[in-house]
Design a protein around this motif. Structure first.
Motif: not given
Ligand code: AMP
Ligand code: GLY
Length: 426
Positions: A5-9, A329-335, A366-369, A374-380
């Protein structure tokens, strides 16, 4: 079979999560993936737009199926490159990906094929664009023709705003070459919906409907984002409207692309405005929507590997998609600050508690381990997705899960699904 799978979102975590459930999948790779995809496969450190690197990896690992999430590699021709080397890959060719990569090309095909869409002009200079705007007092939308990561569209209240949008795109070069042509378009009104369809050489198979929430704040206020949440199905797409979209939008568009020498194979996304005069196209995308993929794929019961393979092999007519009838339903949590500037590196807590709730899946974007955290790493940051017996229950579950998750300056819309709930109540 090994699947890449290509991509990271969030969309790519969702695709990885769904594909990994297939008995046909012996091993799942995500390039570059995120901590969510790492839980269902192995992440490899190759960027989504590094076509040469992806090709080398797919050959070395004998990957049997590559699935591309984002538009950039598709528009850059990853499918042509993989196919030329005998590799199986899901998505449109470079020529067909122009449906998203060039709004001017897409609009021209729509016009030739009589696909209902707003009146427009494609203009190559700021002076021409301003002249056109000066002669049109009705509300207009100004768009960079090329790819602009969802930011190249300006929905304008008046001529002044439209002129300013042209200056941003053409004089200040805010989107580089993507803005060397602008589209100035009639502003449509109504309720939006997303129709994603699988398309092979001859067959078109619409998925269930969905609806995105593009503006960053409740009640569709504030600037547009990549999408702050989505639900499926979208009640605005009645059976009648769906038939109209199939007949008046998808069939002529797919035919028109074939005539234009760009036959489509892959997932075709129609962004639709359901106007008083019927459905009209806002845009086409050449891949799954993000976040529409999240509610759609948690509802899909069929084996996604079989579905994508049938599309590649031009035998979509042999497939029947099975859906969970329950809405999602999908709720996006953003920075906080997104889609403008925001900080990264905030620790995220509560993910496990949220995932333990019934019929809830927390998709990473947008997360990073690091060191087990786990830490935030993006807008969404996350796509918190839930199924329910009705849309109210799906929404309540999604928000219950959201309230279990914490990070500094987390922002989310509190009204995902509200349009559906209002429509069903009347
Ligand atoms: P696009 O990337 O072309 O879909 O545009 C992004 C968003 O801008 C759409 O989802 C709509 O909310 C809005 N938009 C685009 N084109 C129009 C239009 N012609 N009329 C009204 N809104 C539009
Ligand atoms: N959700 C909008 C998009 O994927 O373009």
């Amino acid at each position: 079979m090994k699947i890449l799978v290509v991509g990271s979102g969030g969309r790519e975590h969702t695709l990885a999560w769904k594909l990994a459930q297939s008995p046909h999948c012996s091993k799942l790779y995500a390039a570059p993936g995120n901590p969510g995809s790492a839980a269902v496969g192995e992440c490899v450190d190759i960027a989504a737009d590094d076509i040469a690197g992806l090709l080398k990896f797919a050959k070395a690992e004998a990957v049997g199926l590559t699935v591309v999430g984002p538009e950039q590699p598709l528009v850059d021709g990853i499918v042509d490159v993989f196919r030329a080397e005998g590799l199986r890959i899901f998505g449109p060719s470079k020529a067909a990906a122009q449906a998203e990569g060039s709004k001017a090309w897409c609009k021209a095909v729509m016009m030739h094929s009589s696909v209902p869409t707003g009146e427009y002009r494609a203009l190559q200079s700021a002076a021409d664009a301003i002249r056109y705007i000066n002669n049109h007092e009705e509300p207009l939308v100004v768009k960079a023709s090329g790819l602009a990561a969802g930011k190249g569209v300006f929905v304008c209240k008046n001529q002044d705003e439209a002129r300013r949008a042209v200056a941003t795109i053409m004089n200040e070069n805010a989107f580089g070459d993507a803005g060397s042509t602008v589209i100035v378009e009639e502003r449509l009104s109504g309720e939006e919906a997303s129709i994603l369809a699988l398309v092979d050489g001859t067959t078109i198979y619409s998925l269930e409907s969905s609806q995105d929430h593009k503006p960053v704040f409740d009640n569709d206020e504030g600037p547009n984002t990549g999408g702050m949440g989505a639900y499926s199905p979208a009640p605005v797409v009645t059976k009648g409207i769906q038939k109209q979209i199939d007949r008046e939008v998808l069939v002529p568009m797919v035919h028109g692309m074939k005539v234009a020498g760009a036959p489509y194979n892959g997932l075709l996304y129609a962004g639709i405005m359901v106007t008083a005069g019927g459905p009209k196209v806002l845009e086409f995308n050449c891949r799954f929507g993000d976040p529409e993929a999240q509610p759609l794929l948690v509802r899909l019961k069929s084996d996604l590997v079989e579905v994508l393979e049938a599309t590649i092999d031009n035998r979509l007519e042999t497939i029947t998609l099975e859906w969970d009838p329950r809405p999602a339903v999908c709720v996006v949590m953003a920075s906080g600050g997104y889609p403008g500037e925001y900080e990264k590196g905030k620790e995220i807590t509560g993910l496990e508690a949220a995932s333990r709730l019934d019929d809830v899946v927390v998709f990473h974007a947008g997360t990073r381990a690091e060191d087990g955290k786990i830490y935030t790493n993006g807008g969404r940051v996350l796509g918190v997705t839930a199924l329910g017996n009705d849309i109210n229950e799906a929404r309540d579950r999604a928000y219950e899960a959201v309230s279990a998750i914490h990070f500094h300056r987390a922002h989310w819309r509190t009204d995902i699904g509200a349009k559906a709930i209002r429509r069903l109540a009347t």
